[in-house]
Structures are given as structure tokens and as C-alpha cells.
Design a protein around this motif. Sequence first.
Motif, short mmCIF file in Angstrom:
data_model
loop_
_atom_site.label_atom_id
_atom_site.label_comp_id
_atom_site.label_asym_id
_atom_site.label_seq_id
_atom_site.Cartn_x
_atom_site.Cartn_y
_atom_site.Cartn_z
N HIS A 166 0.74 -1.24 -0.11
CA HIS A 166 0.10 0.09 0.11
C HIS A 166 1.01 1.30 0.09
O HIS A 166 0.70 2.30 -0.71
CB HIS A 166 -0.88 -0.07 1.10
CG HIS A 166 -1.77 -1.36 1.18
ND1 HIS A 166 -2.91 -1.34 0.22
CD2 HIS A 166 -1.91 -2.27 1.83
CE1 HIS A 166 -3.47 -2.34 0.58
NE2 HIS A 166 -2.89 -3.04 1.57
N LEU A 187 4.30 -1.97 -9.39
CA LEU A 187 3.96 -0.54 -9.20
C LEU A 187 5.44 0.25 -9.41
O LEU A 187 5.52 1.28 -10.30
CB LEU A 187 3.55 -0.22 -7.86
CG LEU A 187 1.88 -0.71 -7.68
CD1 LEU A 187 1.52 -0.51 -6.13
CD2 LEU A 187 1.00 0.11 -8.62
N LYS A 207 2.49 2.22 -3.59
CA LYS A 207 1.69 2.87 -4.52
C LYS A 207 1.96 4.25 -4.53
O LYS A 207 1.97 5.05 -5.42
CB LYS A 207 0.28 2.88 -4.20
CG LYS A 207 -0.64 3.32 -5.11
CD LYS A 207 -2.33 3.19 -4.89
CE LYS A 207 -3.20 3.79 -5.99
NZ LYS A 207 -2.72 5.43 -5.99
#
Length: 470
Positions: free
Chosen positions: A250, A282, A253
Motif C-alpha cells: 500500500h 508499481l 503505491k
Amino acid sequence: MVVKKLAKESLLPSVLEDNVAEMEGELLGESEQLGGIGSRPPSRPRKLYSRGSVDSQTVTRLDTEAHPSQGGPSGEEMTDCGGEEDEGQRREDPGEDAEGGAMQAAEDQDYDTDLEMEDEKVPYDPTGETCYRAACKVFGVVPVSYFLRNMHASELSMMHHGLGPQGTKALAVPLVTNTSILKLNLRDNRMEGPGGAAMAEMLTENCFITEIDLSENRLGLDGAQAVSRMLVENSTLVSVNLSGNDFDDHAAKHLADALLANQKVEALDLSYNRMGDVAGELLGNAIAENTAVRDLNLSWNCMRGKGAGCLAAGLGANIFLRKVDLSYNGLGKEGAAALGEALKVNNVLEELNLSVNRIPPDGAICFAAGLQQNKTLRTLGMARNPMQTTGCLGVLKAIRENPESAVEFLDFSDIPVNQEFVDLYEEVGEAFPNLRVKHGGCLGKNKKPKLKDTSEMQENEESTEKTEAQ
């Protein structure tokens, strides 16, 4: 006698009336001649700004009853020379002059006081010591004496000071305007999310700090968000260390968004975090677009499988990276093969560390295929991988078959090799004299000798003693 007495009594009022009439006539004549009571003669020059002055004018008094001493009976016209009487009155009334002077002095004193208050300014403090002490009172922490002694230096290292969130907030206040510190190290201070947010807000305003170390502070997701927002706006940082801050997928990101937006940071350390496959995807896309980072450290994370493949693809598309550390990630065979493909097209990367990534022998051979076409890689680390002698031989053969190879150092630490590898290394060394190889030893050469019997050992000792005696 009686008649004469009555005559006298009857004539007295008439005589008085005549005398009064005569006096009134004389006064009226003088008034008409002078132009009013107390009027200034026309020959005397009039002041330009005299108050209430009149020339040859008759002024009617409306308050004769209130001031009988200054006028005659009610209804009569009286004359007034305002300028002369006012000036005379001011000269004759010293109390009024004293009162006016006191008021003027008071006003002057007030003005002087205002000027003095404006002159009393707090001296400018470029280091922010005063501001820091005040901030410590607000946040309820004790000022750090080390910071007070070194806040004027260009490099400030405050590792392991235990600042905590509140102490970090207090420290951030003077750093906003500090113009001396260029390199700041705040490693291991338990600042957590709130402290990290305070540091990020400070770095958004500060335009002098170029290197920041916030490693091992448990910033977490909140800290990652704050730091990412800061990196989008900051344009002076060139080195950022965010190692050991519990960043997961998380948090990755937000960090990927920062990599896409920031084109100033040249060294980024994200090691010792918990970023996995999603983070690999990512960050791989962000690395492919970034044009600033030259040194990237992603060691000690959890990138493997598909995430490792996306990360390798990003490295292949990037033409600015010079040094990449992917050690301790578990890339495995798939990740090694993807990196081999990236080396075929990337001719910029100079240092690559793939140590402790569970790369098997066939994975090392797939990776070596990329070395046959690469012309820039100088240092390759593959220590402590289960690639055995077969994998080491594959890498060394790829270098031999690439005459334009720039490899100067191979790290195969803790991987034992055999005599075949030693012979091949001697052969390759003739074509590449600058190549150095570090390995875990040659099998069959470091075996311990068998122990002899005690009798044989005693005979050898006796013969040695005789030889020394002779």
C-alpha cells in the motif's frame, strides 16, 4: 421753603434723564466712529490667519444675559473684536497656556513612545535556536543540547536520539527556516507516522537540505503518504534514505507516484521494508519513466515472481540508472531470467547486486545470456545463491564470449567452485586482465590431511630433533 423743596424733587428726575441721554449719545457716537466696541483701527494691519477678527463691523451679542459684564441691556447691538480679545485673553490667562503646553507635551511623549516600540525589534536568529526552545515548550519535550550546539553546521547527524513523534515535531519547526544544514541524518528516532509527517512538511518548505536520512523510524503508511507528497513538491533533495520504515504494498503505491513526479532525487534507498509483488509491479512502471534516479536500493524486500519480472522490465527500459541493489528479495529463476533480458537492452547500468535471491543453476545460466550482449556492467554480485559451480561457470563463459564485456568484479562469495572453474578463470584472465573473481573456495584443494598414528608422529619428532642437533 416747601415749594422750593417740591420743585427740587420734581426737577431731579428730569435732570438725571437728560444726563443719561447725553451719555448715551456720546457712547453711540464713539461706537459709530470706531465701528463697534473695541474695534481695531483700520490703519492697523490684520493678520491673515487671526481667529474671529473683524474690521469696521458690528457684532450682535446673543448671550448678553449670560454675560452681562460684556454687553449692555438685552436687545441692544454690541460690537466685538474677536482677534484682539482672543489674543489678549490668551495672554492674560496663563492657566490655559499651561494646560495647552501640557497636552502638547503628552502628545509628543506618546509619539516618542510609539517610535521606541517600533525600534525594539527581536534580532533575527538564522539558526532558529529561540524558535526551537519555544517549540519544545509547546510540545512538552526537553530541547536536545546536541542539536543546539550543531544547528549551525552544514552536516547534522542525530542518530539514535530517541526523539519520538513530539520531539520530531519540535525539531521540524526551526528546520523550516534553517539555512545552514545541508545534510540531515535522523536515523532510528522512533518518529513514526506523525513525526514523519512533520519532517515531510518541513522539507516541503526548506530549500537548503539536499540529503535526508529517515531510515529505521517506523513511518508506516501515513509516513509514506506524507513523504510522497513532499517529494512531489520538493526540488532540492538529491538523496533520500527511507530504509526500515515498514513500507508495504500500500505504501509502494504512494512511493511510485512520487517516483513518477519527482525528477530531482538521484539516490533512493527503500531497503529493509515489506514490499512484495504488487510493489514490484508499481515500482517497475515508475522506474521505467523516472529520469533522475542513479542509485536505487531495494534490498531486503519481498519481490519475487511476477513482481520481480515487472521490476526487471522497468530496469531494462530505464536509461539513467547506474547502480541497483536487489539482494535479499528471492527473485528465483523467473526474476533472474527477466533481469538477463533487461541486460540485453540496457547499456547504462554499471553495478548490480543479486546476492541471496534463491537463484538456481539454470536461473544463473538464463541470466548469463544477457551478459553476452551487455557492454556496461562492471560489478556483479551473486553471492550466497544456490547456483553451485554450474551457475558460476555459465556466468564466466558468458563473459568470455563477449569481447566487449566491461565486467571487472564477480562476487560468488560462499559458493564453492571446482577445478574446472579455476582453469576457466585463468583462461578468461588472459583476455580480461582486470577481471577479479571472489568465490567460496575450490573443491578438492582444502581437504584436511588424514591423522597419522601416534608412533609415526613420535618417530618424526625424534628425527627432527636429531637433525636440529647435528
